[in-house]
Design a protein around this motif. Structure first.
Motif, short mmCIF file in Angstrom:
data_model
loop_
_atom_site.label_atom_id
_atom_site.label_comp_id
_atom_site.label_asym_id
_atom_site.label_seq_id
_atom_site.Cartn_x
_atom_site.Cartn_y
_atom_site.Cartn_z
N THR A 115 -9.32 15.72 8.20
CA THR A 115 -8.20 14.89 8.62
C THR A 115 -8.42 13.41 8.30
N SER A 116 -9.68 13.02 8.03
CA SER A 116 -9.95 11.63 7.68
C SER A 116 -9.26 11.25 6.37
N SER A 117 -8.81 12.26 5.61
CA SER A 117 -8.09 11.99 4.37
C SER A 117 -6.83 11.18 4.62
N LEU A 118 -6.19 11.42 5.75
CA LEU A 118 -4.98 10.66 6.08
C LEU A 118 -5.31 9.19 6.26
N LEU A 119 -6.47 8.93 6.87
CA LEU A 119 -6.94 7.55 7.00
C LEU A 119 -7.06 6.91 5.62
N LEU A 120 -7.73 7.59 4.72
CA LEU A 120 -7.96 7.04 3.39
C LEU A 120 -6.66 6.85 2.62
N ALA A 121 -5.73 7.79 2.78
CA ALA A 121 -4.43 7.67 2.10
C ALA A 121 -3.68 6.45 2.59
N ALA A 122 -3.60 6.33 3.90
CA ALA A 122 -2.88 5.19 4.47
C ALA A 122 -3.55 3.88 4.13
N GLN A 123 -4.89 3.89 4.09
CA GLN A 123 -5.62 2.66 3.78
C GLN A 123 -5.30 2.17 2.38
N LEU A 124 -5.21 3.09 1.43
CA LEU A 124 -4.90 2.69 0.05
C LEU A 124 -3.53 2.04 -0.02
N ALA A 125 -2.56 2.64 0.68
CA ALA A 125 -1.21 2.08 0.68
C ALA A 125 -1.20 0.69 1.31
N PHE A 126 -1.89 0.54 2.45
CA PHE A 126 -1.95 -0.76 3.12
C PHE A 126 -2.72 -1.79 2.30
N THR A 127 -3.78 -1.34 1.58
CA THR A 127 -4.54 -2.25 0.74
C THR A 127 -3.67 -2.78 -0.40
N ALA A 128 -2.89 -1.87 -1.00
CA ALA A 128 -2.01 -2.27 -2.10
C ALA A 128 -0.97 -3.29 -1.63
N ILE A 129 -0.37 -3.01 -0.47
CA ILE A 129 0.64 -3.93 0.09
C ILE A 129 0.00 -5.24 0.49
N GLY A 130 -1.17 -5.14 1.16
CA GLY A 130 -1.88 -6.35 1.59
C GLY A 130 -2.30 -7.21 0.43
N ALA A 131 -2.80 -6.57 -0.65
CA ALA A 131 -3.23 -7.32 -1.84
C ALA A 131 -2.04 -8.01 -2.51
N PHE A 132 -0.89 -7.36 -2.47
CA PHE A 132 0.32 -7.93 -3.08
C PHE A 132 0.75 -9.20 -2.35
N PHE A 133 0.72 -9.17 -1.00
CA PHE A 133 1.19 -10.30 -0.21
C PHE A 133 0.11 -11.37 0.02
N ILE A 134 -1.14 -10.96 0.21
CA ILE A 134 -2.19 -11.91 0.57
C ILE A 134 -2.80 -12.60 -0.64
N VAL A 135 -3.12 -11.83 -1.70
CA VAL A 135 -3.75 -12.44 -2.88
C VAL A 135 -2.86 -12.39 -4.11
N LYS A 136 -1.57 -12.05 -3.90
CA LYS A 136 -0.56 -12.06 -4.99
C LYS A 136 -1.00 -11.19 -6.19
N LEU A 137 -1.60 -10.03 -5.88
CA LEU A 137 -2.04 -9.13 -6.95
C LEU A 137 -0.83 -8.57 -7.69
N LYS A 138 -0.87 -8.64 -9.01
CA LYS A 138 0.24 -8.14 -9.82
C LYS A 138 0.06 -6.65 -10.09
N PHE A 139 1.12 -5.89 -9.82
CA PHE A 139 1.09 -4.46 -10.09
C PHE A 139 1.45 -4.19 -11.55
N THR A 140 0.84 -3.15 -12.11
CA THR A 140 1.23 -2.64 -13.43
C THR A 140 1.75 -1.22 -13.21
#
Length: 352
Positions: A115-140
């Motif tokens: 079940t820890s997989s759900l943690l890791l899945a959600a973390q990736l989504a939150f990291t992507a969103i956080g990186a976009f807003f906090i460090v202005k990471l550009k998505f490709t």
């Protein structure tokens, strides 16, 4: 971000080394934590404390790096590079990491490893969103594809896993553990871009020494936070009693504790190392792509079922991993093609 004295090749070598260190931490950490709970451990604050208590091990590479500087720079070699401003920022993030450790440990005490997989899945989504807003990471398109595939694969593992509630865990406790795990995912998804932000706003060269100093301060702050929790919960008095009642024996209890500390330290060193060499999103992708390995190890050590859904999730995770690195390869190639043109333009300007 200024990588002091690092060529592209050296940065790639360091990235590979940090990825391997991270692999040890992310695959071994959850399994060691689960082993502690399955064999009779029950102290959540103590389990949280173990995740960062290995911070003194960081002094070893720091001492080696200092001796190397002394050899080349003599008495002018600086003992440390961290500034008060970076220290405060690292300490604050460290305290938040301590909170995150508690949420994760509480969830881990109620949920099976799958079940820890759900943690890791959600973390990736939150990291992507956080990186976009906090460090202005550009998505490709490739990084977006990787995030979607890795998230779908990991969610599939979590939602469709056949792992039942552990014995003695009520339905209410299971659901609460599920929510605590999700909260831990959200929090760590913000922590990773914040670490990257420290690098970007440091106003000094980001050296390997500074990266290790930041990591040590963060883990120290998290350990202090969890130590306060342990004192409030009387965990220190309970450790010797818990060791005697441990299913694997008292000696193996302390062996599990020591190795848990070392393996979790590999996770934190690997995470900040990957961020240093690449980005917070890359760190999140690495954590997610290593999820299937953790699942396989859980099957081997804890006899969990490996269903068709887990096989499909493994395929999606590997596909996402390849997608991300193919995008990185194309981006690097594009920059290399631009660089010669830039150099030619500069040479022409100088001759004029």
């Amino acid at each position: 971000m200024e990588h002091h004295g690092l060529s592209t090749t050296m940065r790639r070598i360091l990235l590979l080394i940090n990825c391997l260190i991270l692999a040890v931490g992310i695959c071994g950490g959850p399994l060691m934590m689960r082993l502690y709970y399955v064999e009779g451990g029950s102290r959540v604050w103590f389990s949280s404390w173990l995740q960062t208590a290995g911070w003194p091990f960081t002094l070893i590479p720091l001492a080696i790096l200092y001796l190397c500087r002394r050899k080349t720079e003599g008495s002018n070699a600086k003992l440390y590079f961290i500034t008060p401003r970076i220290f405060i920022a690292s300490f604050v993030i460290g305290v938040v990491t301590g909170v995150d450790d508690f949420f994760y440990s509480w969830g881990g005490s109620k949920l099976p490893v799958s079940t820890s997989s759900l943690l890791l899945a959600a973390q990736l989504a939150f990291t992507a969103i956080g990186a976009f807003f906090i460090v202005k990471l550009k998505f490709t398109p490739y990084s977006i594809n990787a995030v979607v595939l890795l998230t779908v694969g990991a969610v599939l593992l979590g939602v469709r896993s056949n792992g039942d509630r552990p014995e003695g865990v009520t339905s209410k406790a299971y659901i609460l553990g599920f929510m605590m795990t999700l909260l831990a995912a959200a929090l760590y998804g913000v922590i990773l871009p914040c670490i990257e932000l420290i690098y970007l706003k440091a106003k000094q060269a980001i050296t390997a020494t500074l990266v290790l100093e930041i990591q040590m301060v963060m883990c120290f702050a998290a350990t202090v936070f969890c130590t306060i929790g342990m004192i409030a919960n009387n965990d220190f008095q309970a450790i010797s009693r818990e060791a005697k009642q441990f299913n694997l024996g008292e000696a193996r209890y302390y062996t599990v504790i020591v190795w848990t500390t070392i393996i979790w330290q590999c996770f934190f060193v690997g995470v900040i190392g990957v961020i240093y060499c690449s980005s917070s999103l890359m760190s999140g992708v690495m954590i997610a792509v290593l999820l299937p390995v953790t699942e396989v190890l859980a099957v081997v050590f804890f006899r969990e079922n490996f269903s068709g859904e887990k096989g499909l999730a493994l395929f999606l995770s590997l596909w996402g991993f390849v997608s991300y690195f193919y995008g990185e390869f194309r981006q690097t190639k594009k920059q290399k093609n631009k660089n010669p043109k830039t150099e030619m333009t500069m040479m022409h300007t100088e001759s004029v």
